[in-house]
Write an enzyme that holds these catalytic residues in place. Structure first.
Site, short mmCIF file in Angstrom:
data_model
loop_
_atom_site.label_atom_id
_atom_site.label_comp_id
_atom_site.label_asym_id
_atom_site.label_seq_id
_atom_site.Cartn_x
_atom_site.Cartn_y
_atom_site.Cartn_z
N THR A 124 77.92 -35.51 -41.51
CA THR A 124 77.35 -34.65 -40.61
C THR A 124 77.30 -34.97 -39.12
O THR A 124 77.41 -36.26 -38.94
CB THR A 124 75.95 -34.30 -40.91
OG1 THR A 124 75.19 -33.81 -40.09
CG2 THR A 124 75.25 -35.82 -41.00
N ASP A 125 77.55 -34.15 -38.26
CA ASP A 125 77.28 -34.38 -36.92
C ASP A 125 76.10 -35.22 -36.48
O ASP A 125 76.09 -35.69 -35.24
CB ASP A 125 77.51 -33.08 -35.96
CG ASP A 125 76.43 -32.18 -35.97
OD1 ASP A 125 75.62 -32.09 -37.05
OD2 ASP A 125 76.75 -31.18 -35.37
N GLU A 126 75.03 -34.93 -37.19
CA GLU A 126 73.55 -35.64 -37.06
C GLU A 126 73.86 -37.20 -36.76
O GLU A 126 72.98 -37.80 -36.18
CB GLU A 126 72.76 -35.07 -38.11
CG GLU A 126 72.57 -33.62 -38.02
CD GLU A 126 71.36 -33.12 -38.72
OE1 GLU A 126 70.32 -33.73 -38.92
OE2 GLU A 126 71.32 -31.87 -39.14
N TYR A 150 67.33 -38.60 -42.47
CA TYR A 150 68.28 -38.37 -43.31
C TYR A 150 69.63 -38.54 -42.43
O TYR A 150 70.57 -39.19 -43.11
CB TYR A 150 68.13 -36.66 -42.80
CG TYR A 150 69.55 -35.87 -43.18
CD1 TYR A 150 70.18 -35.79 -44.59
CD2 TYR A 150 70.16 -35.35 -42.04
CE1 TYR A 150 71.49 -35.21 -44.84
CE2 TYR A 150 71.43 -34.55 -42.34
CZ TYR A 150 71.98 -34.48 -43.58
OH TYR A 150 73.23 -33.85 -43.76
N LYS A 154 73.14 -40.69 -43.97
CA LYS A 154 74.47 -40.18 -44.06
C LYS A 154 75.41 -41.32 -43.05
O LYS A 154 76.21 -41.55 -43.45
CB LYS A 154 74.30 -38.80 -43.20
CG LYS A 154 74.01 -37.90 -43.95
CD LYS A 154 74.46 -37.62 -45.47
CE LYS A 154 75.71 -36.94 -45.44
NZ LYS A 154 76.33 -36.54 -46.68
P1 NAD Z 1 72.34 -28.86 -50.59
O1 NAD Z 1 71.17 -29.50 -50.38
O2 NAD Z 1 72.44 -27.41 -50.76
O3 NAD Z 1 72.97 -29.37 -52.05
C1 NAD Z 1 73.13 -30.44 -52.36
C2 NAD Z 1 73.57 -30.91 -53.75
O4 NAD Z 1 73.41 -32.03 -54.18
C3 NAD Z 1 72.45 -30.20 -54.70
O5 NAD Z 1 73.13 -29.41 -55.66
C4 NAD Z 1 71.71 -31.41 -55.61
O6 NAD Z 1 71.43 -31.06 -56.58
C5 NAD Z 1 72.91 -32.28 -55.55
N1 NAD Z 1 72.35 -33.72 -55.48
C6 NAD Z 1 71.47 -34.20 -54.86
N2 NAD Z 1 71.26 -35.58 -55.23
C7 NAD Z 1 72.10 -35.68 -56.17
C8 NAD Z 1 72.48 -37.02 -57.11
N3 NAD Z 1 71.67 -38.05 -56.97
N4 NAD Z 1 73.30 -36.82 -58.11
C9 NAD Z 1 74.06 -35.28 -58.16
N5 NAD Z 1 73.70 -34.38 -57.50
C10 NAD Z 1 72.86 -34.50 -56.48
O7 NAD Z 1 73.17 -29.59 -49.50
P2 NAD Z 1 74.35 -28.79 -48.45
O8 NAD Z 1 73.94 -28.10 -47.42
O9 NAD Z 1 75.25 -28.13 -49.35
O10 NAD Z 1 75.28 -30.16 -48.13
C11 NAD Z 1 76.38 -30.74 -48.80
C12 NAD Z 1 76.69 -31.90 -47.96
O11 NAD Z 1 77.11 -31.49 -46.62
C13 NAD Z 1 75.84 -33.08 -47.73
O12 NAD Z 1 76.45 -34.32 -48.01
C14 NAD Z 1 75.41 -32.60 -46.42
O13 NAD Z 1 74.83 -34.15 -45.67
C15 NAD Z 1 76.41 -32.36 -45.70
N6 NAD Z 1 76.32 -31.44 -44.38
C16 NAD Z 1 75.64 -30.26 -44.58
C17 NAD Z 1 75.25 -29.40 -43.51
C18 NAD Z 1 74.65 -28.39 -43.62
O14 NAD Z 1 74.39 -27.61 -42.53
N7 NAD Z 1 74.35 -27.78 -44.66
C19 NAD Z 1 75.89 -29.86 -42.28
C20 NAD Z 1 76.54 -31.10 -42.25
C21 NAD Z 1 76.70 -31.94 -43.35
P1 TYD Z 2 67.83 -26.96 -40.03
O1 TYD Z 2 68.45 -25.66 -40.62
O2 TYD Z 2 66.52 -27.76 -40.77
O3 TYD Z 2 68.98 -27.93 -39.93
P2 TYD Z 2 69.29 -29.26 -38.99
O4 TYD Z 2 68.05 -29.80 -38.84
O5 TYD Z 2 69.83 -30.13 -40.19
O6 TYD Z 2 69.87 -28.97 -37.89
O7 TYD Z 2 67.23 -26.57 -38.66
C1 TYD Z 2 68.22 -26.19 -37.74
C2 TYD Z 2 67.27 -26.08 -36.21
O8 TYD Z 2 66.24 -25.05 -36.65
C3 TYD Z 2 66.79 -27.37 -36.12
O9 TYD Z 2 66.83 -27.46 -34.55
C4 TYD Z 2 65.28 -27.13 -36.43
C5 TYD Z 2 64.96 -25.83 -36.27
N1 TYD Z 2 64.21 -25.17 -37.37
C6 TYD Z 2 62.95 -24.45 -36.66
O10 TYD Z 2 62.92 -24.15 -35.39
N2 TYD Z 2 62.11 -23.79 -37.86
C7 TYD Z 2 62.40 -24.16 -39.09
O11 TYD Z 2 61.45 -23.62 -39.82
C8 TYD Z 2 63.41 -24.78 -39.81
C9 TYD Z 2 63.61 -24.97 -41.05
C10 TYD Z 2 64.30 -25.30 -38.54
#
Ligand code: NAD
Ligand code: TYD
Length: 334
Positions: A124-126, A150, A154
């Site tokens: 992630t960019d975080e 989090y 990562k």
């Molecule tokens: P999500 O929370 O929707 O899905 C995560 C999945 O991982 C779930 O299906 C969960 O059951 C599974 N999981 C968790 N712990 C596990 C374990 N111990 N063993 C097996 N499975 C397990 O997450 P997402 O949004 O799809 O994110 C996927 C990846 O992308 C993550 O690594 C996250 O850090 C990264 N990422 C997500 C975003 C975003 O915007 N969603 C942005 C940047 C990076």
């Molecule tokens: P989120 O979807 O939780 O992603 P991330 O924290 O990984 O960027 O949040 C996106 C942005 O939206 C973040 O600045 C927090 C804000 N946010 C709200 O303002 N209200 C909410 O209920 C949630 C879930 C997020």
């Protein structure tokens, strides 16, 4: 040559989009989805392919060394998504984040090392921390400065992946992407929470002053980037993947309200998230120059598609929001 690929976390948001993408694009490949089905994992995301003979679901934990080893010896590529992914939950309790994101990645890396398997790690960019208003965008050389439990978990996993490349010559790549949005995103994240709340006639809780900035990436564009990195990326390298769409949370909220015909009275300003990073934004020139990738889905188009998807798939998210899905799996899965 066809691949057999292990996708971890394939029942989550990005993982399930990726499996759909991959089987459409490479119908000859075999995909094994290893997922623990935590609160965020949902087999409804994959219902349409559950009978595809090239797809197999394994219910299990990436921290389970024996199970992981048994699967890894059958594959020639690992794409690792599984993680605890929600910042707010990591603030309440970070234990599962350290376990799944750090220890789980370590278990996968050791199995990949034993069998010398190509490993792509999704990050992630975080991990880069917080950008000031005039700072240059994040790129592959930006120092890490994770500020939530989090992002710290990562960052730790990214360092481990790099260490296995340098120490053990494991063939790895890493991608650090910005905020994804699209179908199948769990309705605790900003966009699906706000869209589903509005469909239910509820207000949308905007943190702080709503001026935090995120860079939004349509999930399908992200899947295409991973595909290119896996096939053409340079081993040992990191690629930053962004949407080129910086928006304040208030701008996102207003865009959603407009698409849904709701008034700004539906916004409820609530207490800010502790340690809330102000701005994330990615410079994606490396992947653009090396792999000819750039986002194709414009934000307005992607958001409209996403809103429509949630309108058309009420059953999917109502099961989640009501807790019915979790109860079913707690009862029926071993
Ligand atoms: P999500 O929370 O929707 O899905 C995560 C999945 O991982 C779930 O299906 C969960 O059951 C599974 N999981 C968790 N712990 C596990 C374990 N111990 N063993 C097996 N499975 C397990 O997450 P997402 O949004 O799809 O994110 C996927 C990846 O992308 C993550 O690594 C996250 O850090 C990264 N990422 C997500 C975003 C975003 O915007 N969603 C942005 C940047 C990076
Ligand atoms: P989120 O979807 O939780 O992603 P991330 O924290 O990984 O960027 O949040 C996106 C942005 O939206 C973040 O600045 C927090 C804000 N946010 C709200 O303002 N209200 C909410 O209920 C949630 C879930 C997020």
């Amino acid at each position: 040559m066809s691949n057999t690929i292990l996708v971890t976390g394939g029942a989550g948001f990005i993982g399930s989009n990726f499996i759909h993408y991959w089987l459409r694009r490479y119908p000859e490949d075999k995909v094994i989805n290893l997922d623990l089905l935590t609160y965020a994992g949902n087999l409804d995301n994959l219902k349409d392919i559950e009978n595809n003979s090239n797809y197999k679901f394994v219910h299990g934990d990436i921290c389970d060394t024996n199970l992981v080893d048994d699967i890894v010896k059958e594959v020639n590529l690992i794409v690792h998504f599984a993680a605890e992914s929600h910042v707010d939950r990591s603030i309440m309790n970070s234990a599962d984040f350290i376990r799944s994101n750090v220890e789980g990645t370590r278990v996968l890396l050791d199995a990949a090392r034993r069998h010398n398997i190509r490993f792509h790690h999704i990050s992630t960019d975080e991990v880069f921390g917080d950008l000031g208003p005039n700072d240059p965008l994040f790129n592959e050389s930006t120092p890490y400065n994770p500020r939530s439990p989090y992002s710290a978990s990562k960052a730790a996993s990214d360092y481990l992946v790099r260490a296995y490349f340098h120490t053990h010559k494991l063939p790895i790549t890493i991608s650090n992407c910005s905020n994804n949005y699209g179908p199948y995103q769990f309705p605790e994240k900003l966009i699906p929470l706000f869209v589903t709340n509005l469909i239910e006639g509820k207000k949308v809780p905007l943190y702080g002053d709503g001026q935090n900035i995120r860079d939004w990436l349509y999930v399908e564009d992200h899947c295409r980037a991973i595909d290119l990195i896996v096939h053409k990326g340079r081993i040992g390298e990191t690629y930053c993947v962004g949407g080129g769409t910086e928006k304040t949370n208030l701008e996102i909220t207003k865009a959603i309200l407009k698409l849904m015909g709701a008034s700004e009275d539906m916004i409820e300003y609530v207490k800010d998230r502790p340690g809330h990073d102000r701005r994330y934004a990615i410079d994606f020139s490396k992947i653009k120059n090396e792999l000819d990738w750039e986002p194709q889905v414009k934000f307005e188009e992607g958001l409209a598609k996403t809103v429509n998807w949630y309108k058309e798939n009420k059953k999917w998210w109502r099961r989640i929001k009501s807790g019915e899905y979790q109860k079913y799996y707690d009862k029926n899965m071993d």
